[in-house]
Motif scaffolding. Sequence first.
Motif, PDB file in Angstrom:
ATOM      1  N   HIS A  43      -9.879   4.475  16.501  1.00  0.00           N
ATOM      2  CA  HIS A  43      -8.930   6.012  16.333  1.00  0.00           C
ATOM      3  C   HIS A  43      -7.257   5.611  15.045  1.00  0.00           C
ATOM      4  CE1 HIS A  43     -10.694   6.045  20.042  1.00  0.00           C
ATOM      5  NE2 HIS A  43      -9.592   5.166  20.309  1.00  0.00           N
ATOM      6  N   THR A  44      -7.152   7.366  14.629  1.00  0.00           N
ATOM      7  CA  THR A  44      -6.574   6.933  13.407  1.00  0.00           C
ATOM      8  C   THR A  44      -5.720   8.145  14.581  1.00  0.00           C
ATOM      9  OG1 THR A  44      -8.205   6.392  12.161  1.00  0.00           O
ATOM     10  CG2 THR A  44      -6.843   7.604  11.388  1.00  0.00           C
ATOM     11  N   LEU A  45      -4.246   7.812  13.608  1.00  0.00           N
ATOM     12  CA  LEU A  45      -3.184   9.167  14.487  1.00  0.00           C
ATOM     13  C   LEU A  45      -2.564   8.647  12.448  1.00  0.00           C
ATOM     14  CD1 LEU A  45      -1.226  10.315  15.786  1.00  0.00           C
ATOM     15  CD2 LEU A  45       0.115   8.603  16.776  1.00  0.00           C
ATOM     16  N   ILE A  46      -2.536  10.383  12.579  1.00  0.00           N
ATOM     17  CA  ILE A  46      -2.684  10.704  11.080  1.00  0.00           C
ATOM     18  C   ILE A  46      -1.044  11.546  11.461  1.00  0.00           C
ATOM     19  CG2 ILE A  46      -3.133  12.113   8.948  1.00  0.00           C
ATOM     20  CD1 ILE A  46      -6.050  10.762   9.829  1.00  0.00           C
ATOM     21  N   THR A  47       0.319  11.370  10.091  1.00  0.00           N
ATOM     22  CA  THR A  47       1.340  11.644  10.634  1.00  0.00           C
ATOM     23  C   THR A  47       1.806  13.099   9.427  1.00  0.00           C
ATOM     24  OG1 THR A  47       2.091  10.221   9.303  1.00  0.00           O
ATOM     25  CG2 THR A  47       2.219  10.082  11.315  1.00  0.00           C
ATOM     26  N   LEU A  98      -1.105   6.521  10.293  1.00  0.00           N
ATOM     27  CA  LEU A  98      -1.714   6.903   8.334  1.00  0.00           C
ATOM     28  C   LEU A  98      -0.874   8.225   8.405  1.00  0.00           C
ATOM     29  CD1 LEU A  98      -5.413   6.382   7.599  1.00  0.00           C
ATOM     30  CD2 LEU A  98      -3.528   4.539   7.402  1.00  0.00           C
ATOM     31  N   ASP A  99      -0.549   8.405   6.683  1.00  0.00           N
ATOM     32  CA  ASP A  99       0.350   9.728   6.263  1.00  0.00           C
ATOM     33  C   ASP A  99      -0.584  10.309   5.787  1.00  0.00           C
ATOM     34  OD1 ASP A  99       1.663  11.382   5.103  1.00  0.00           O
ATOM     35  OD2 ASP A  99       3.880  10.185   4.701  1.00  0.00           O
ATOM     36  N   ALA A 100      -0.558  11.813   5.872  1.00  0.00           N
ATOM     37  CA  ALA A 100      -1.171  13.079   4.898  1.00  0.00           C
ATOM     38  C   ALA A 100      -1.436  12.939   4.232  1.00  0.00           C
ATOM     39  CB  ALA A 100      -1.686  13.922   6.646  1.00  0.00           C
ATOM     40  N   THR A 101      -0.025  12.763   3.334  1.00  0.00           N
ATOM     41  CA  THR A 101      -0.095  13.453   2.162  1.00  0.00           C
ATOM     42  C   THR A 101       0.498  11.860   1.139  1.00  0.00           C
ATOM     43  OG1 THR A 101       2.343  12.451   2.875  1.00  0.00           O
ATOM     44  CG2 THR A 101       2.312  14.176   2.916  1.00  0.00           C
ATOM     45  N   ASN A 102      -0.769  11.140   1.934  1.00  0.00           N
ATOM     46  CA  ASN A 102      -0.523   9.608   1.320  1.00  0.00           C
ATOM     47  C   ASN A 102      -1.810   9.267   1.664  1.00  0.00           C
ATOM     48  OD1 ASN A 102      -0.271   8.008  -1.214  1.00  0.00           O
ATOM     49  ND2 ASN A 102       0.963   6.802   0.280  1.00  0.00           N
ATOM     50  N   ILE A 103      -2.586   9.353   2.058  1.00  0.00           N
ATOM     51  CA  ILE A 103      -4.250   9.244   2.408  1.00  0.00           C
ATOM     52  C   ILE A 103      -5.327   8.823   1.670  1.00  0.00           C
ATOM     53  CG2 ILE A 103      -4.828  11.232   3.445  1.00  0.00           C
ATOM     54  CD1 ILE A 103      -5.383   9.413   5.993  1.00  0.00           C
ATOM     55  N   HIS A 104      -6.079   7.620   2.007  1.00  0.00           N
ATOM     56  CA  HIS A 104      -6.759   7.499   1.257  1.00  0.00           C
ATOM     57  C   HIS A 104      -8.291   6.829   1.839  1.00  0.00           C
ATOM     58  CE1 HIS A 104      -4.257   7.193  -2.543  1.00  0.00           C
ATOM     59  NE2 HIS A 104      -3.668   6.280  -1.611  1.00  0.00           N
ATOM     60  N   GLU A 105      -9.736   7.373   1.314  1.00  0.00           N
ATOM     61  CA  GLU A 105     -10.385   6.965   2.206  1.00  0.00           C
ATOM     62  C   GLU A 105     -10.751   5.277   2.490  1.00  0.00           C
ATOM     63  OE1 GLU A 105     -16.220   7.428   1.182  1.00  0.00           O
ATOM     64  OE2 GLU A 105     -14.018   7.739  -0.075  1.00  0.00           O
ATOM     65  N   ASP A 106     -10.073   4.082   1.988  1.00  0.00           N
ATOM     66  CA  ASP A 106     -10.498   3.184   1.840  1.00  0.00           C
ATOM     67  C   ASP A 106      -9.727   2.832   2.896  1.00  0.00           C
ATOM     68  OD1 ASP A 106      -8.521   3.103   0.769  1.00  0.00           O
ATOM     69  OD2 ASP A 106      -8.750   1.546  -1.129  1.00  0.00           O
ATOM     70  N   LEU A 136      -2.493  23.488   4.010  1.00  0.00           N
ATOM     71  CA  LEU A 136      -3.356  22.706   3.280  1.00  0.00           C
ATOM     72  C   LEU A 136      -3.382  21.083   2.764  1.00  0.00           C
ATOM     73  CD1 LEU A 136      -0.764  24.954  -0.323  1.00  0.00           C
ATOM     74  CD2 LEU A 136      -3.179  24.995   0.396  1.00  0.00           C
ATOM     75  N   VAL A 137      -2.187  20.746   2.966  1.00  0.00           N
ATOM     76  CA  VAL A 137      -2.163  18.981   3.925  1.00  0.00           C
ATOM     77  C   VAL A 137      -3.045  19.196   4.947  1.00  0.00           C
ATOM     78  CG1 VAL A 137      -1.068  17.445   4.375  1.00  0.00           C
ATOM     79  CG2 VAL A 137       0.476  18.270   3.218  1.00  0.00           C
ATOM     80  N   ALA A 138      -3.813  20.104   5.527  1.00  0.00           N
ATOM     81  CA  ALA A 138      -4.611  20.152   6.773  1.00  0.00           C
ATOM     82  C   ALA A 138      -5.877  19.812   5.832  1.00  0.00           C
ATOM     83  CB  ALA A 138      -4.876  20.936   7.450  1.00  0.00           C
ATOM     84  N   GLY A 139      -5.889  20.874   4.761  1.00  0.00           N
ATOM     85  CA  GLY A 139      -7.501  20.366   4.056  1.00  0.00           C
ATOM     86  C   GLY A 139      -7.655  19.679   3.198  1.00  0.00           C
ATOM     87  N   ASP A 140      -6.685  19.200   2.823  1.00  0.00           N
ATOM     88  CA  ASP A 140      -7.337  17.949   1.554  1.00  0.00           C
ATOM     89  C   ASP A 140      -7.136  16.578   2.662  1.00  0.00           C
ATOM     90  OD1 ASP A 140      -6.421  19.299  -0.039  1.00  0.00           O
ATOM     91  OD2 ASP A 140      -4.314  18.750  -0.605  1.00  0.00           O
ATOM     92  N   LEU A 141      -6.814  16.451   3.989  1.00  0.00           N
ATOM     93  CA  LEU A 141      -7.458  15.911   4.796  1.00  0.00           C
ATOM     94  C   LEU A 141      -8.401  16.160   5.719  1.00  0.00           C
ATOM     95  CD1 LEU A 141      -6.565  13.610   7.128  1.00  0.00           C
ATOM     96  CD2 LEU A 141      -5.022  15.162   8.381  1.00  0.00           C
ATOM     97  N   LYS A 142      -8.762  17.092   5.641  1.00  0.00           N
ATOM     98  CA  LYS A 142     -10.188  17.322   6.240  1.00  0.00           C
ATOM     99  C   LYS A 142     -11.224  16.345   5.678  1.00  0.00           C
ATOM    100  CE  LYS A 142     -12.000  21.403   5.668  1.00  0.00           C
ATOM    101  NZ  LYS A 142     -12.852  23.091   5.648  1.00  0.00           N
TER     102      LYS A 142
END
Length: 399
Positions: free
Chosen positions: A157-161, A142-150, A167-173
Motif C-alpha cells: 500500500h502507498t500513503l501519499i501526503t 511518500l510526499d506528493a510534491t517529491n514523488i518519483h516513479e521508482d 494541480l498536485v493531484a494531477g501530477d500525482l495521477k
Amino acid sequence: MPHQITIVGLGNHSLDDLPLGIYKFLTQHTHLYTRTLDHPVVESLQSEGLKFQSFDEVYEAHEDFEAVYENIVTQLIEAAHKEDVIYTVPGHPRVAETTTTKLELYAKQHSDVEVKVLGGKSFIDDVFEAVKVDPNDGFALLDATNIHEDQINIRNHTLITQVYSHLVAGDLKVTLMERFNDEHEVYIVSGAHHSGSQLIQLPLYELDRDDSVFNNLTSVFVPKAQSEKDYYSDFYYAASIMDRLVDDETGCPWDKVQTHESLKRYLLEETFELFEAIDNEDDWHMIEELGDVLLQVLLHASIGKKEGYFDINEIIHSFSDKMIRRHPHIFGEADAQNMEDLENIWSTAKAKEGKVERVKFEKVFAEHFLKLYDETKNMPLNETELKRKLERGGHETCD
C-alpha cells in the motif's frame, strides 16, 4: 548554554485530539512559531488568545518546497540564537515533517542550538481506520510534491501526503499511472480523525477530477495491486516467472533441463529476429523481440540461481557497477568534450579493471554473424529456413 527549539505536534484534526499536557505547555508561552496558520488547532488556540508567528508568507515567496523548508529552518535557527523557540507543526513532528529532519540534522552538526520534539498525533492511524486497512500489510509513506516513479512499489500500500491542490493531484495521477492501471481504485482522504473523515473512492484516472476536495489535510491512499496482470510490467515478477519455469520439480519440461550451453544458439536466433524488426522499423515487433532477448537473460539468471552460482540481482549489480565506473564523465568528476576524450576515459577505466587488450573470439564471431545477416537479408529465406541455416541440432524452444 545553547537555546532550544521545541517542535510541537498539533495533531491532525481539532483541539479535542490534542493531549492535555501539550495544551498546557502551549498555553504557558506567549510567543509561538507555526509552520502554517491553516490548521484547526491553531485557529482554536488563537481564539483563546495565543499569538502565532507563521511562515505562510514563505510559501508564497518560493516556487519549490525545498526552498521553503530551508528558509523556515534558517529563520528558526536565527531566532534560537536569541531565545528558546516553540515551533508548532501539523500532525506529529516526526511524520512527513521535513523541517523537523532539517532542524535535527543542524543540531547534530552544530553546538549552538538544541532540538526537542513534543507529542502530536500522526494522521496515519486515522487514515488506515478510514480506509479499513491494516498497516501491518506493508505500506510506504511518500510526499506528493517529491514523488518519483521508482519509489512506487505496487506490492505494498502507498500513503501519499501533501496532496493539497488539484494541480498536485494531477501530477500525482500521471506518476501513479506509470505503475498502476488507469482503473485502479484509490482513496482521497481529507481531515482524518478519530471520529471520521471525508473519504472518496474512485478510479485512478479520475483522481484530479474535483479540485474542491483538496486541502492541506488531504492524503491519497493507493492500495497494493491485487490482480496478477497488474504485475506483468514488473521486472521481478518477470524474473519469478523464469524461476518457476526452470524449477526442477514444478517447472516446464523444456525449460528445467536447459543449460547455459544449450541456450547459446537461441540468443543468436532472437538477435536475428530483433535485427529484422529494427530493419522494418516495426516498434511492436521490436517490443516482442526485445522481450525475447530479455527472456534469454532471465533464463540464464534463473539457471544460475538454481545452480547456486549467481542470480539476477548480481547481474544487475554488475551492470550498474560497470556503467557508473566506465562513465566518470557522467557520474564522477571526469570531463569529456569530444570522442577522443571519451575514448581515453574508457581506456583508463578498462585499464583500472585489469582488462588486457586482446582479440576476442566473440568479436570475430560477431563479425561473421553480421556478415551472415547481411547475406541473408536479401535472400528468399523465410524464418524457418533462416533458423535451419543457423541451427546445429537440438529442439526448438517452447518459449
